[in-house]
Design a protein around this motif. Structure first.
Motif, short mmCIF file in Angstrom:
data_model
loop_
_atom_site.label_atom_id
_atom_site.label_comp_id
_atom_site.label_asym_id
_atom_site.label_seq_id
_atom_site.Cartn_x
_atom_site.Cartn_y
_atom_site.Cartn_z
N GLN A 206 4.97 -0.61 7.12
CA GLN A 206 4.42 -0.38 5.79
C GLN A 206 5.48 -0.54 4.71
O GLN A 206 5.22 -1.08 3.63
N GLY A 207 6.72 -0.04 5.03
CA GLY A 207 7.81 -0.19 4.06
C GLY A 207 8.13 -1.65 3.80
O GLY A 207 8.33 -2.06 2.65
N LEU A 210 5.40 -3.19 1.72
CA LEU A 210 5.51 -2.81 0.31
C LEU A 210 6.68 -3.52 -0.36
O LEU A 210 6.57 -3.95 -1.53
N GLN A 211 7.82 -3.64 0.36
CA GLN A 211 8.94 -4.37 -0.22
C GLN A 211 8.59 -5.84 -0.47
O GLN A 211 8.94 -6.41 -1.52
N GLU A 213 5.61 -7.04 -0.97
CA GLU A 213 4.70 -7.09 -2.12
C GLU A 213 5.45 -6.90 -3.43
O GLU A 213 5.15 -7.54 -4.45
N GLY A 214 6.47 -6.00 -3.41
CA GLY A 214 7.28 -5.81 -4.61
C GLY A 214 8.05 -7.07 -4.98
O GLY A 214 8.11 -7.45 -6.16
N GLU A 217 5.62 -9.57 -6.36
CA GLU A 217 5.24 -9.22 -7.73
C GLU A 217 6.38 -9.52 -8.70
O GLU A 217 6.16 -10.07 -9.81
#
Length: 325
Positions: A206-207, A210-211, A213-214, A217
């Protein structure tokens, strides 16, 4: 003489009547025999049976009774020797059958329970004899009750009091139990570690998601900013081009002066720069700035005074230069 005879006769009659009266206690039944042959059963209470003709044969206890099964050694199906003892609860339902169908009722029930106990437990493994005590009791109850039905007896319960394996088997069972508990503990530890690793991997996954996706973005935002910057640059260039096409050369001077100032600012902000040497004259920069001022006045219609180029100061001669050079 007559009085004495009458008294003797009355005494004999009283003794005869007393001998003919049979009192049966509650919980018991008596079998009545006439000249040695069974005739009927005397119920609890007062009963009259003529003496010398009728007599009490057996006194049968009709209450529920218990017979101990003595301890005995039994060999199980897997050749293990165990010591077993128990008890049998029974109740006489038919006094006549219990009195005349079997001799020594208590001994007969005890021997019957003992032999059937050997049969039942001999057909089972040691583990079954230790863990299936209720099944053994039920099987014994069924067999013994069926055998004693013709005796007028009802077997109500059969209970094993104790089953004692040999000492070496007890020690082996203790070691087996310990090993089994250690096995279960190891399994639980392994399952806990597995669950912990799974949760940790899920967290790392998950981390990373999220990284990623960051970063995606951020890259999208950077691309958008560069796109907008490029659009602004293109728009500014178009405006300068339009101004030049319209016959206004000051726009070109403004554009060149802006790039020139940005280049000089880059030199000034360099972390390794201690001294800056300009390859051009300072008056050129001032003249460029003056051109920027003229452009601003033309654009906004300002009445501010025009910045004039200052008179250049004479260059200072070096110590090795001659005066005429």
């Amino acid at each position: 003489m007559l009085t004495t005879f009458a008294l003797a006769a009355a005494l004999l009659v009283f003794i005869y009547l007393a001998a003919s009266i049979k009192i049966v206690r509650q919980g018991y039944q008596y079998t009545i025999e006439r000249f040695g042959r069974f005739t009927e059963v005397a119920r609890p209470g007062l009963n009259f049976y003529p003496a010398f003709f009728y007599n009490v044969g057996r006194k049968i206890n009709m209450m529920e009774q218990v017979v101990d099964i003595p301890g005995q050694e039994i060999i199980t199906k897997d050749n293990a020797m165990v010591s077993v003892d128990g008890v049998v609860f029974f109740q006489v339902l038919d006094a006549a059958k219990a009195a005349y169908e079997v001799s020594e009722l208590y001994v007969a029930i005890m021997q019957l329970a003992t032999t059937n106990l050997r049969t039942v437990m001999g057909s089972m493994d040691l583990d079954e004899t230790l863990s299936k005590r209720d099944e053994i009791n039920a099987r014994l109850l069924s067999v013994v009750d069926h055998a004693t039905g013709s005796w007028g007896v009802k077997i109500t319960r059969v209970e094993l009091k104790d089953i004692r394996p040999p000492a070496d088997i007890v020690n082996a069972m203790g070691r087996q139990m310990k090993a089994e508990r250690e096995k279960r503990a190891n399994i639980l530890d392994a399952e806990g570690m597995r669950a912990s690793e799974i949760l940790r991997a899920e967290g790392e996954k998950q981390g990373q998601i999220l990284q990623a996706e960051g970063r995606r973005e951020a890259a999208f935002r950077d691309a958008e900013a560069r796109e907008r910057e490029a659009e602004a640059e293109a728009k500014a260039t178009q405006m300068v081009s339009d101004a030049i096409s319209a016959g206004n050369p000051q726009a070109l001077n403004y554009f060149i002066a802006q790039k020139y100032v940005e280049a000089i600012s880059g030199f000034a902000t360099s972390p390794n720069a201690k001294t800056i040497l300009f390859p051009v004259e300072a008056t050129q920069l001032i003249g460029t700035l003056g051109g920027i001022g003229e452009l601003a006045r033309e654009t906004f219609g300002s009445t501010a005074p025009t910045v004039t180029d200052p008179t250049p100061t004479p260059r200072r001669r070096g110590p090795f230069e001659q005066s005429g050079s």
